[in-house]
Motif scaffolding. Sequence first.
Motif, PDB file in Angstrom:
ATOM      1  N   LYS A  72       0.833  -1.210   0.000  1.00  0.00           N
ATOM      2  CA  LYS A  72       0.000   0.000   0.000  1.00  0.00           C
ATOM      3  C   LYS A  72       0.866   1.258   0.000  1.00  0.00           C
ATOM      4  O   LYS A  72       0.520   2.255  -0.618  1.00  0.00           O
ATOM      5  N   ILE A  73       1.970   1.211   0.709  1.00  0.00           N
ATOM      6  CA  ILE A  73       2.871   2.363   0.792  1.00  0.00           C
ATOM      7  C   ILE A  73       3.744   2.466  -0.456  1.00  0.00           C
ATOM      8  O   ILE A  73       4.032   3.547  -0.934  1.00  0.00           O
ATOM      9  N   SER A  74       4.170   1.338  -0.981  1.00  0.00           N
ATOM     10  CA  SER A  74       5.040   1.269  -2.155  1.00  0.00           C
ATOM     11  C   SER A  74       6.334   2.062  -1.963  1.00  0.00           C
ATOM     12  O   SER A  74       6.609   3.032  -2.680  1.00  0.00           O
ATOM     13  N   PRO A  75       7.163   1.625  -0.997  1.00  0.00           N
ATOM     14  CA  PRO A  75       8.446   2.307  -0.782  1.00  0.00           C
ATOM     15  C   PRO A  75       9.395   2.027  -1.947  1.00  0.00           C
ATOM     16  O   PRO A  75       9.105   1.207  -2.816  1.00  0.00           O
ATOM     17  N   ASP A  76      10.532   2.682  -1.919  1.00  0.00           N
ATOM     18  CA  ASP A  76      11.533   2.435  -2.956  1.00  0.00           C
ATOM     19  C   ASP A  76      12.207   1.079  -2.760  1.00  0.00           C
ATOM     20  O   ASP A  76      12.592   0.426  -3.731  1.00  0.00           O
TER      21      ASP A  76
END
Length: 146
Positions: A83-87
């Motif tokens: 949901k956050i989709s970090p790097d």
Amino acid sequence: MARLSIDIDKIAVLRKLGNGKTPDPFHTAAIAEIAGVDGITVRLKETNSAITNRDLHLLKNAVHTSLNIEMPCNDAMLETALKISPDMITFVAVDDQGDSSDNTIDLNIEYDKIAEAIPRLQMQDILISLHIEPEVEMVKAAAKLK
């Protein structure tokens, strides 16, 4: 790829131990980026996490360098991370209570679970990192996880 990433979890722990409002990890991340860091790292825990969902959303939208989430590889944590989709996501081991720890991952045990998670992360262009021992067996196992 981040070269120097600052872990801001301790800032969130201080906030949790204090008044619950300050210091704010978001402000710490902003100051760190102004000072020249290449990335911000936070650690997700299933229980008693000092980093909140609010923190994750603020950081995702505000970090201009690279956002790395350290976490154990399990369904609940993976859903949050997607949901956050970090790097980047760095998979870490779990402790006796099932929470993330500083221990290294044993790929003899965690291999299948991580292998299942990788395609889902790659679909969102999330880099994957593993906290493993620098042993030939672990490095070879990690190399197969493409």
